[in-house]
Structure formats: structure tokens, C-alpha cells
Motif scaffolding. Structure first.
Motif, mmCIF file in Angstrom:
data_model
loop_
_atom_site.group_PDB
_atom_site.id
_atom_site.type_symbol
_atom_site.label_atom_id
_atom_site.label_comp_id
_atom_site.label_asym_id
_atom_site.label_seq_id
_atom_site.Cartn_x
_atom_site.Cartn_y
_atom_site.Cartn_z
ATOM 1 N N GLN A 85 -30.428 -51.530 -32.392
ATOM 2 C CA GLN A 85 -29.285 -52.048 -31.416
ATOM 3 C C GLN A 85 -27.872 -51.683 -31.740
ATOM 4 O O GLN A 85 -27.448 -52.027 -32.769
ATOM 5 C CB GLN A 85 -29.531 -53.638 -31.089
ATOM 6 N N ASP A 86 -27.153 -50.890 -30.866
ATOM 7 C CA ASP A 86 -25.651 -50.828 -30.885
ATOM 8 C C ASP A 86 -25.531 -49.669 -32.016
ATOM 9 O O ASP A 86 -24.378 -49.139 -32.508
ATOM 10 C CB ASP A 86 -24.845 -51.628 -31.321
ATOM 11 N N SER A 125 -24.683 -44.689 -27.094
ATOM 12 C CA SER A 125 -24.801 -46.129 -27.745
ATOM 13 C C SER A 125 -26.082 -46.834 -27.255
ATOM 14 O O SER A 125 -26.271 -47.010 -26.159
ATOM 15 C CB SER A 125 -23.678 -47.047 -27.539
ATOM 16 N N LEU A 137 -28.967 -49.181 -26.674
ATOM 17 C CA LEU A 137 -28.986 -50.504 -26.645
ATOM 18 C C LEU A 137 -30.240 -51.260 -26.914
ATOM 19 O O LEU A 137 -30.384 -52.273 -27.530
ATOM 20 C CB LEU A 137 -28.764 -50.980 -25.173
ATOM 21 N N SER A 159 -26.098 -47.347 -23.380
ATOM 22 C CA SER A 159 -24.971 -48.016 -22.506
ATOM 23 C C SER A 159 -24.676 -46.829 -21.338
ATOM 24 O O SER A 159 -24.971 -45.553 -21.552
ATOM 25 C CB SER A 159 -23.640 -48.186 -23.414
ATOM 26 N N HIS A 216 -20.806 -57.404 -26.677
ATOM 27 C CA HIS A 216 -21.195 -57.175 -25.178
ATOM 28 C C HIS A 216 -20.965 -58.145 -24.556
ATOM 29 O O HIS A 216 -20.884 -59.254 -24.715
ATOM 30 C CB HIS A 216 -22.711 -57.062 -25.202
#
Length: 148
Positions: A25-26, A92, A94, A113, A144
Motif C-alpha cells: 500500500q502506497d 501510487s 493502493l 490512485s 489518505h
């Protein structure tokens, strides 16, 4: 800098894949860092992964690691809202999701994203996440806005 043990995970079922999803994530990557290798039936993403497992409550340890997410047994790949001509486009990541269609086959979805999506039809879940080397510090911690 705090030492961090390199991540090395394998997913063979949906529960394992959820762990990998939380670890990536990210992550940020360029479109050029995504390779679909149809002859090998593999989708490979090389990314700068945010090291969530080392992010303490006081947010002192903000780090990234160069990592590879490799998805095997891929039959086909489709993209949505990604300009494939722009290899410098930054994405990015998610989450990574899986929806079974005909057990154990299904669709593995990488959501980014801005609504960008990569969907891979896979024979079964077989994914690996591996850190390639040392971590480095980053000033920014991903956040977020959950309000629409």
C-alpha cells in the motif's frame, strides 16, 4: 538509521494476498517499472515500497525500500485509465485484490490512485514480494483523505 529486515513474502491464497496488499500500500512506481511477460506468464512491478511494518505510532521511522512484486500464472492483462505511452507516469499503488471466477482461477486487480487499474486474469494466486536492498529515509508519510 534503524536496520530493517528485508521483506520476503509469498502468497498462495487470498489471505496471503491481503498481507502482501497491506505491505505494498502506497508504493510508488513509474509505468516503465511494470513489465508484463506473456511468454513467462508473469506480471512484474518494481516499486518504492513504503515500509509500513517499521512505521511506529510516533511516526519517527519513515522509510521506503526498493521492492519487486511478481505475479505468476498470468493469462492476460488489461489496463484502465493508464496512458501506456507515458512511461514516466508515476503511479501510487493502493491495494491488490482478488476475485475468484472459476476456482482457483480469478482476476487479480491492482488499484492505483486516480482510478488507474491493472487487471490480470490468473490461473491461481501465486505472488511474491521481495525487497531488493537497504531502506532509505523519506520525509513524507502517505496519508489518505477519507472525506469526499
Amino acid at each position: 538509521m534503524k536496520q530493517v529486515k528485508p521483506m520476503k513474502l509469498m502468497a498462495l491464497d487470498q489471505e496471503d494476498l491481503q498481507v502482501i496488499s497491506s505491505m505494498v500500500q502506497d508504493s510508488v512506481l513509474k509505468l516503465a517499472d511494470i513489465k508484463y511477460l506473456p511468454a513467462e506468464r508473469r506480471l512484474v512491478l518494481t516499486m518504492n515500497r513504503y515500509v509500513w511494518e517499521n512505521d511506529t505510532q510516533n511516526r519517527e521511522a519513515r522509510m521506503r525500500a526498493r521492492s519487486v512484486l511478481s505475479i505468476s500464472r498470468v493469462d492476460s492483462v488489461k489496463v484502465q485509465k493508464i496512458n501506456q505511452a507515458n512511461k514516466e507516469m508515476v503511479l501510487s499503488l493502493l491495494c491488490v485484490l482478488f476475485e475468484e471466477t472459476s476456482a482457483p482461477a480469478g482476476q487479480l486487480t491492482l488499484e492505483f490512485s486516480g482510478g488507474a487499474v491493472i487487471a490480470a486474469n490468473i490461473e491461481c494466486i501465486e505472488a511474491q514480494l521481495v525487497d531488493l536492498g537497504a531502506v532509505w529515509e523519506t520525509e513524507n508519510r502517505p496519508e489518505h483523505d477519507l472525506e469526499d
